[in-house]
Design a protein around this motif. Structure first.
Motif, short mmCIF file in Angstrom:
data_model
loop_
_atom_site.label_atom_id
_atom_site.label_comp_id
_atom_site.label_asym_id
_atom_site.label_seq_id
_atom_site.Cartn_x
_atom_site.Cartn_y
_atom_site.Cartn_z
N ASN A 1 0.81 -1.21 0.00
CA ASN A 1 0.00 0.00 0.00
C ASN A 1 0.85 1.27 0.00
O ASN A 1 0.31 2.37 0.20
CB ASN A 1 -0.93 0.01 1.22
N GLU B 1 -2.62 3.05 -11.14
CA GLU B 1 -3.08 2.90 -9.77
C GLU B 1 -3.20 1.42 -9.45
O GLU B 1 -3.27 0.58 -10.34
CB GLU B 1 -4.41 3.61 -9.56
N THR C 1 -5.45 -0.85 -6.73
CA THR C 1 -6.54 -0.82 -5.75
C THR C 1 -6.44 -1.99 -4.79
O THR C 1 -6.27 -3.14 -5.22
CB THR C 1 -7.90 -0.84 -6.46
N SER D 1 -4.11 -3.74 -10.73
CA SER D 1 -3.55 -2.46 -11.14
C SER D 1 -4.06 -2.10 -12.53
O SER D 1 -4.32 -2.97 -13.36
CB SER D 1 -2.02 -2.55 -11.15
#
Lengths: 113, 116
Positions: B52, B68, B70, B75
């Motif tokens: 993270n 990004e 999540t 990704s």
């Protein structure tokens, strides 16, 4: 800095040996080796960590000389299945590759029957 | 999953359009990497995620590229206003460094992006 691989390409007969070299202009903590067949994903072969230890499995082995900032991949008694493009990857930083690798441009290996 | 899954496998888009490329890493792998492979070239590092933590974006070639991840898993790599020079194979890889340094990357089969 991108490591430099040599040779760019090599053609062998089945059963012959090959050596692929990987040189870096910066200090290395680890070197990774991968093989990619046409149209497929690169496949991890082995990782060599600082210490100069030679590793290998089956008839593929590698050495790492951190003083010379070089690694070599040795393929003995090559088989048809060894054909592909071989990439070496070196640390972007000092994490042994955990924070990313910088790859060479690859060495194309063709094994003929 | 059993391996790293990428979708779509092929994408043809018009110059100027936005595209999204997806990567589903191996379950439990905390590290995720995006690379780009152009014809005759090696693998070019784009971005790296570890768990993270904030990603290392230092390899992204321009601000048209973003990514990004999540929930520390899937990704998405987004390329805005695509250009012809963006045409390449985009590879995703994951790894589990918690097991020690002897584990390399597992790559997905890639997304071949063609910008026309």
């Amino acid at each position: 800095q991108q490591p430099v691989q040599s040779p760019q390409a090599v053609i062998l007969r089945e059963g012959e040996d090959a050596v692929i070299n990987c040189s870096s202009s910066k200090a290395l903590y680890s070197v990774h080796w991968y093989r990619q067949k046409h149209g497929e994903a690169p496949v991890f072969l082995m990782i060599l960590l600082k210490g100069g230890e030679q590793k290998g499995h089956d008839k593929i082995s590698a050495s790492f000389n951190e003083k010379k900032q070089q690694s070599s991949l040795y393929l003995t008694a090559s088989q048809l299945s060894y054909s592909g493009t071989y990439f070496c990857g070196t640390d972007r930083y000092s994490g042994g590759g955990a924070d990313g690798l910088t790859f060479g441009k690859g060495t194309h290996l063709i094994i003929q029957p | 999953g059993a391996g790293v899954s990428q979708s779509p496998s092929n994408k043809v888009t018009e110059k100027g359009k936005d595209v999204e490329l997806r990567c589903d890493p191996i379950s439990g792998h905390t590290a995720l990497y995006w690379y780009r492979q152009s014809l005759g070239q090696g693998l070019e590092f784009l971005i790296y995620f570890q768990g993270n933590s904030a990603p290392d974006k230092s390899g992204l070639p321009s601000d048209r590229f973003s990514a990004e991840r999540t929930g520390g898993s899937v990704s998405t790599l987004t390329i805005q206003r695509t250009q012809q020079e963006d045409s390449a194979v985009y590879l995703c890889a994951s790894s589990s460094w918690a097991k020690g340094p002897n584990y390399g990357y597992t790559f997905g089969s890639g997304t071949r992006l063609t910008v026309v």
